[in-house]
Design a protein around this motif. Structure first.
Motif, PDB file in Angstrom:
ATOM      1  N   VAL A  64       0.847  -1.227   0.088  1.00 21.10           N
ATOM      2  CA  VAL A  64       0.075   0.020   0.123  1.00 21.10           C
ATOM      3  C   VAL A  64       0.841   1.164   0.040  1.00 21.10           C
ATOM      4  CG1 VAL A  64      -1.713  -1.220   1.171  1.00 21.10           C
ATOM      5  CG2 VAL A  64      -0.172   0.066   2.520  1.00 21.10           C
ATOM      6  N   THR A  65       0.319   2.514  -0.624  1.00 23.95           N
ATOM      7  CA  THR A  65       0.736   3.760  -0.437  1.00 23.95           C
ATOM      8  C   THR A  65       0.009   4.494   0.616  1.00 23.95           C
ATOM      9  OG1 THR A  65       1.571   3.630  -2.651  1.00 23.95           O
ATOM     10  CG2 THR A  65       1.642   5.623  -1.634  1.00 23.95           C
ATOM     11  N   GLU A  66       0.723   4.961   1.419  1.00 23.81           N
ATOM     12  CA  GLU A  66       0.100   5.782   2.664  1.00 23.81           C
ATOM     13  C   GLU A  66       0.294   7.263   2.618  1.00 23.81           C
ATOM     14  OE1 GLU A  66       1.967   4.441   6.331  1.00 23.81           O
ATOM     15  OE2 GLU A  66       1.264   2.532   6.213  1.00 23.81           O
ATOM     16  N   ASN A  67      -0.624   7.924   2.312  1.00 17.04           N
ATOM     17  CA  ASN A  67      -0.819   9.496   2.034  1.00 17.04           C
ATOM     18  C   ASN A  67      -1.083   9.957   3.358  1.00 17.04           C
ATOM     19  OD1 ASN A  67      -0.106   9.928  -0.995  1.00 17.04           O
ATOM     20  ND2 ASN A  67      -1.576   8.148  -0.740  1.00 17.04           N
ATOM     21  N   ILE A  68       0.028  10.692   4.008  1.00 16.69           N
ATOM     22  CA  ILE A  68      -0.307  10.961   5.407  1.00 16.69           C
ATOM     23  C   ILE A  68      -0.410  12.582   5.725  1.00 16.69           C
ATOM     24  CG2 ILE A  68       0.273  10.894   7.969  1.00 16.69           C
ATOM     25  CD1 ILE A  68       1.909   8.134   7.043  1.00 16.69           C
ATOM     26  N   LEU A  69      -1.600  13.199   6.119  1.00 17.26           N
ATOM     27  CA  LEU A  69      -1.807  14.633   6.209  1.00 17.26           C
ATOM     28  C   LEU A  69      -1.467  14.793   7.755  1.00 17.26           C
ATOM     29  CD1 LEU A  69      -2.233  17.232   5.107  1.00 17.26           C
ATOM     30  CD2 LEU A  69      -4.534  17.110   5.263  1.00 17.26           C
ATOM     31  N   MET A  70      -0.564  15.714   8.218  1.00 14.20           N
ATOM     32  CA  MET A  70      -0.428  15.858   9.495  1.00 14.20           C
ATOM     33  C   MET A  70      -1.102  16.971   9.875  1.00 14.20           C
ATOM     34  SD  MET A  70       2.105  13.734  10.123  1.00 14.20           S
ATOM     35  CE  MET A  70       2.840  14.070  11.725  1.00 14.20           C
ATOM     36  N   ASP A  71      -1.841  16.915  11.063  1.00 11.41           N
ATOM     37  CA  ASP A  71      -2.548  18.230  11.491  1.00 11.41           C
ATOM     38  C   ASP A  71      -1.598  18.956  12.265  1.00 11.41           C
ATOM     39  OD1 ASP A  71      -4.798  19.651  12.031  1.00 11.41           O
ATOM     40  OD2 ASP A  71      -5.814  18.220  13.588  1.00 11.41           O
TER      41      ASP A  71
ATOM     42  N   ALA B  60       2.163  23.308   9.706  1.00 14.15           N
ATOM     43  CA  ALA B  60       2.643  23.308   8.465  1.00 14.15           C
ATOM     44  C   ALA B  60       1.783  22.268   7.312  1.00 14.15           C
ATOM     45  CB  ALA B  60       4.067  22.742   8.284  1.00 14.15           C
ATOM     46  N   ARG B  61       0.808  21.725   7.771  1.00 11.52           N
ATOM     47  CA  ARG B  61      -0.004  20.724   7.250  1.00 11.52           C
ATOM     48  C   ARG B  61       0.841  19.781   6.443  1.00 11.52           C
ATOM     49  NH1 ARG B  61      -4.953  19.907   8.837  1.00 11.52           N
ATOM     50  NH2 ARG B  61      -5.874  19.691   6.800  1.00 11.52           N
ATOM     51  N   THR B  62       1.854  19.357   6.885  1.00  8.58           N
ATOM     52  CA  THR B  62       3.005  18.370   6.239  1.00  8.58           C
ATOM     53  C   THR B  62       2.043  17.016   5.506  1.00  8.58           C
ATOM     54  OG1 THR B  62       4.265  19.192   7.879  1.00  8.58           O
ATOM     55  CG2 THR B  62       5.207  17.442   6.397  1.00  8.58           C
ATOM     56  N   GLU B  63       2.605  16.776   4.404  1.00  4.94           N
ATOM     57  CA  GLU B  63       2.287  15.573   3.976  1.00  4.94           C
ATOM     58  C   GLU B  63       3.376  14.663   3.711  1.00  4.94           C
ATOM     59  OE1 GLU B  63      -0.634  17.375   0.634  1.00  4.94           O
ATOM     60  OE2 GLU B  63      -0.969  15.219   0.479  1.00  4.94           O
ATOM     61  N   PHE B  64       3.211  13.417   3.940  1.00  4.97           N
ATOM     62  CA  PHE B  64       4.212  12.415   4.085  1.00  4.97           C
ATOM     63  C   PHE B  64       3.632  11.210   3.076  1.00  4.97           C
ATOM     64  CE2 PHE B  64       5.586  14.435   7.568  1.00  4.97           C
ATOM     65  CZ  PHE B  64       7.030  14.450   7.560  1.00  4.97           C
ATOM     66  N   ILE B  65       4.397  10.739   2.051  1.00  4.47           N
ATOM     67  CA  ILE B  65       4.064   9.529   1.352  1.00  4.47           C
ATOM     68  C   ILE B  65       4.893   8.354   1.823  1.00  4.47           C
ATOM     69  CG2 ILE B  65       3.707   8.458  -0.953  1.00  4.47           C
ATOM     70  CD1 ILE B  65       3.616  11.363  -2.178  1.00  4.47           C
ATOM     71  N   VAL B  66       4.386   7.350   2.263  1.00  2.47           N
ATOM     72  CA  VAL B  66       5.120   6.035   2.945  1.00  2.47           C
ATOM     73  C   VAL B  66       4.673   4.759   2.201  1.00  2.47           C
ATOM     74  CG1 VAL B  66       5.182   4.810   4.922  1.00  2.47           C
ATOM     75  CG2 VAL B  66       5.104   7.149   5.108  1.00  2.47           C
ATOM     76  N   LEU B  67       5.724   4.041   1.858  1.00  4.90           N
ATOM     77  CA  LEU B  67       5.560   2.923   1.013  1.00  4.90           C
ATOM     78  C   LEU B  67       5.638   1.692   2.194  1.00  4.90           C
ATOM     79  CD1 LEU B  67       8.109   3.302  -1.979  1.00  4.90           C
ATOM     80  CD2 LEU B  67       5.639   3.880  -1.930  1.00  4.90           C
ATOM     81  N   ALA B  68       4.483   1.053   2.019  1.00  6.91           N
ATOM     82  CA  ALA B  68       4.227  -0.085   3.096  1.00  6.91           C
ATOM     83  C   ALA B  68       4.142  -1.538   2.797  1.00  6.91           C
ATOM     84  CB  ALA B  68       3.099   0.289   4.428  1.00  6.91           C
ATOM     85  N   THR B  69       4.937  -2.420   3.376  1.00  2.01           N
ATOM     86  CA  THR B  69       4.396  -3.858   2.975  1.00  2.01           C
ATOM     87  C   THR B  69       3.638  -4.433   4.232  1.00  2.01           C
ATOM     88  OG1 THR B  69       6.418  -3.929   1.407  1.00  2.01           O
ATOM     89  CG2 THR B  69       5.461  -6.011   2.538  1.00  2.01           C
ATOM     90  N   ASN B  70       2.688  -4.765   4.013  1.00  2.00           N
ATOM     91  CA  ASN B  70       1.927  -5.219   5.261  1.00  2.00           C
ATOM     92  C   ASN B  70       1.693  -6.845   4.910  1.00  2.00           C
ATOM     93  OD1 ASN B  70       1.540  -2.616   6.478  1.00  2.00           O
ATOM     94  ND2 ASN B  70      -0.326  -2.228   5.250  1.00  2.00           N
TER      95      ASN B  70
END
Lengths: 149, 149
Positions: B88-95, B98-108
């Protein structure tokens, strides 16, 4: 290239790391499944999907890196009927002037077909221990990335 | 805590990311298998092995991060009988401000038991796209690490 028969997981993993150490692209791809959905994530890299992208990724790495010696330690194998996940630590010694050492955490997933076990996923991340040992800047380990997720 | 029954892979994955988003440590651990060999690698992190280390890792992350909103896109599921790998690709919006966005590649990786599907491995790496978008220094993407492996 005819798919090399790899009867056991150990043979499959050996074929993969032998090809890596020998920087042999054809042997490397022979360790991979022929399936369209193979996936490879190199340290700091994007997710390469399918035979064309996976092969191109290895072509660049094997063609441009100094020679490497691998010492592989296996943490665990999660074994299913036709699917297996192996968690390994790669201790990589670069044959460059600095004799750099890298430690990489890898999740290797293998699938069994009529030709035996072949790699379908390689997900590799630099170990934080490795980052400390090399000359990478402190910024690489900045707190935000570590604590967020 | 009684192990929550998760009949499908989709339920299992939903339970995991819902717990992550809610920063709920008990719900998070309920999404994991009770097996001793569970493993978790957070971005830039070491390999956490077993329930104690995995739980402590999540306790630190869930307790110290700002609230996060997840958007999960699934690339592929590699399905075995009692073992399944989801990429999966996790698109993470931090509250945060800066409203930072991270994109994380995950193997679950999930394993099926009498209680259904539960997580046994989460291996997560920052996507290079994410590194470009955030304020991380250029040094983080220095050529050596990318080309070596």
């Amino acid at each position: 290239m005819k798919k090399r028969r790899l009867d056991t997981l150990e043979q499959a993993e050996r074929a993969f790391y032998d090809a890596f150490e020998a920087a042999d692209l054809e042997a490397m791809m022979a360790a991979w499944s022929l399936d369209h959905d193979i996936v490879c994530i190199h340290p700091h890299g994007p997710r390469l999907v399918g035979p064309v992208e996976v092969r191109e990724g290895w072509r660049q790495i094997l063609g441009h890196s100094p020679r490497m010696t691998f010492s592989i330690s296996e943490l665990n194998t999660i074994q299913g009927d036709d699917l297996a996940v192996r968690l390994v630590t790669e201790n990589i010694l670069m044959d460059d002037e600095a004799r750099t050492e890298f430690i990489v955490l890898a999740t290797n997933v293998y699938r069994r077909s009529a030709e035996g076990w072949h790699l379908i996923l390689h997900h590799a991340s630099p170990s934080p221990e490795s980052i400390v040992e090399t000359e990478t800047s402190e910024e690489e380990r900045d707190g935000d990335d570590v604590t967020i997720h």
